[in-house]
Scaffold this motif. Structure first.
Motif, PDB file in Angstrom:
ATOM      1  N   SER A 101       0.813  -1.212   0.000  1.00 52.21           N
ATOM      2  CA  SER A 101       0.000   0.000   0.000  1.00 52.21           C
ATOM      3  C   SER A 101       0.844   1.258   0.000  1.00 52.21           C
ATOM      4  N   ASP A 104      -2.375   8.012  -0.126  1.00 47.94           N
ATOM      5  CA  ASP A 104      -2.916   9.014  -1.037  1.00 47.94           C
ATOM      6  C   ASP A 104      -3.926   9.825  -0.252  1.00 47.94           C
ATOM      7  N   ASP A 107      -6.099   8.215   2.659  1.00 46.91           N
ATOM      8  CA  ASP A 107      -6.416   6.826   2.324  1.00 46.91           C
ATOM      9  C   ASP A 107      -5.140   6.078   1.981  1.00 46.91           C
ATOM     10  N   VAL A 109      -3.903   3.234  -0.871  1.00 46.82           N
ATOM     11  CA  VAL A 109      -4.268   2.594  -2.132  1.00 46.82           C
ATOM     12  C   VAL A 109      -3.472   1.297  -2.221  1.00 46.82           C
ATOM     13  N   TYR A 110      -4.162   0.203  -2.533  1.00 47.89           N
ATOM     14  CA  TYR A 110      -3.496  -1.086  -2.678  1.00 47.89           C
ATOM     15  C   TYR A 110      -2.880  -1.157  -4.072  1.00 47.89           C
ATOM     16  N   SER A 124     -10.277  -7.554  -1.072  1.00 46.01           N
ATOM     17  CA  SER A 124      -9.780  -6.253  -1.514  1.00 46.01           C
ATOM     18  C   SER A 124      -9.410  -6.393  -2.982  1.00 46.01           C
ATOM     19  N   ARG A 129      -9.176   1.328  -2.306  1.00 46.97           N
ATOM     20  CA  ARG A 129      -8.795   2.261  -1.238  1.00 46.97           C
ATOM     21  C   ARG A 129      -9.369   1.814   0.093  1.00 46.97           C
ATOM     22  N   GLY A 138      -2.112   1.251   6.447  1.00 48.03           N
ATOM     23  CA  GLY A 138      -2.303   2.690   6.592  1.00 48.03           C
ATOM     24  C   GLY A 138      -1.742   3.217   7.893  1.00 48.03           C
TER      25      GLY A 138
END
Length: 255
Positions: A101, A104, A107, A109-110, A124, A129, A138
């Motif tokens: 990850s 962004d 958040d 993002v994967y 996921s 996100r 995160g």
């Protein structure tokens, strides 16, 4: 069109792209086609922000901030490719879903994922996100952000489950623990019954680039299993960071 920005970019382009060293504002002004006063004002701003510096012979050169941005961007572009091998090793040894990850806004993002072969696994998708403060990858990244960054996003904090850390008074201590122990945990804070373990990834400048982590049903992430998995996730993140030029020792989990 922002004329001030255009002037700054012109000056920066000439300073970094010229084959001849530039020592005076007059030389620079002539090359960029600006007045001396405009060139001086623009140059001082670039020096103050670290984009331009002077070498030991008093020539104007690109500053360290340019190098930092370039290194950061290159590492981001290469992160998925560089991380792939270590992620596959982690996936094979744990049998769980692996996420890579990046941050962004507020958040994550994967950017890459390896699915678990288990019939019950974390759902996921690459490009998906999640709120950074509610998932392990995160939290691993947020732990290295400034307090002002957290405060600027405080209004976005909200509850997703009863376990979500939805205010800074509870989030800050969790992030401090992440830095101290070297890994972040998610105990069903984004999705009921789904948890995770994650470790930050750093580049050669010591900047945080993202995080790699395991996601699994909490039924499988028992305290004993977490103790077993944490060193493997740390090893994975350490291998990726080392490939990005990070030379510090990997953080070991506390007993």
């Amino acid at each position: 069109m922002d004329k001030t920005l255009i002037k700054g970019l012109k000056v920066l382009e000439v300073v970094t792209g010229s084959t001849e060293r530039i020592r005076t504002i007059e030389e620079l002004a002539e090359k960029v086609g600006l007045t001396r006063s405009n060139t001086h004002r623009t140059l001082q701003t670039l020096i103050h922000t670290g984009f331009v510096a002077r070498d030991d012979q008093d020539n104007y050169i690109g500053g360290i901030r340019l190098f930092e941005l370039a290194a950061n961007q290159l590492a981001q572009l290469d992160l998925r490719r560089i991380a792939s091998g270590a992620m596959h090793v982690l996936a094979e040894s744990t049998g769980e879903t692996i996420h890579l990850s990046v941050l962004d806004g507020f958040d994550v993002v994967y950017v890459d994922k390896i699915d678990s072969p288990q019939p019950i696994r974390a759902y996921s998708m690459i490009g998906g996100r999640a709120p950074a403060y509610a998932v392990a990858t995160g939290k691993a990244i947020l732990a290295y952000q400034t307090d002002s960054f957290l405060e600027s996003h405080e209004a976005q904090l909200q509850k997703y489950t009863n376990a979500t850390l939805a205010d800074l008074d509870t989030l800050r201590p969790a992030l401090a623990r992440t830095v101290k122990q070297g890994y972040a945990l998610n105990r069903g804070e984004w999705r009921e019954g789904v948890g995770g373990i994650a470790v930050p990834i750093f580049n050669g400048l010591g900047q945080i680039m993202g995080a790699v982590g395991i996601s699994a049903p909490l039924d499988r992430l028992t305290p004993a299993r977490i103790r077993q998995l944490v060193p493997e996730v740390i090893q994975c993140a350490s291998a990726i960071s080392q490939q990005l030029g990070y030379t510090a020792k990997a953080v070991k989990p506390e007993a």
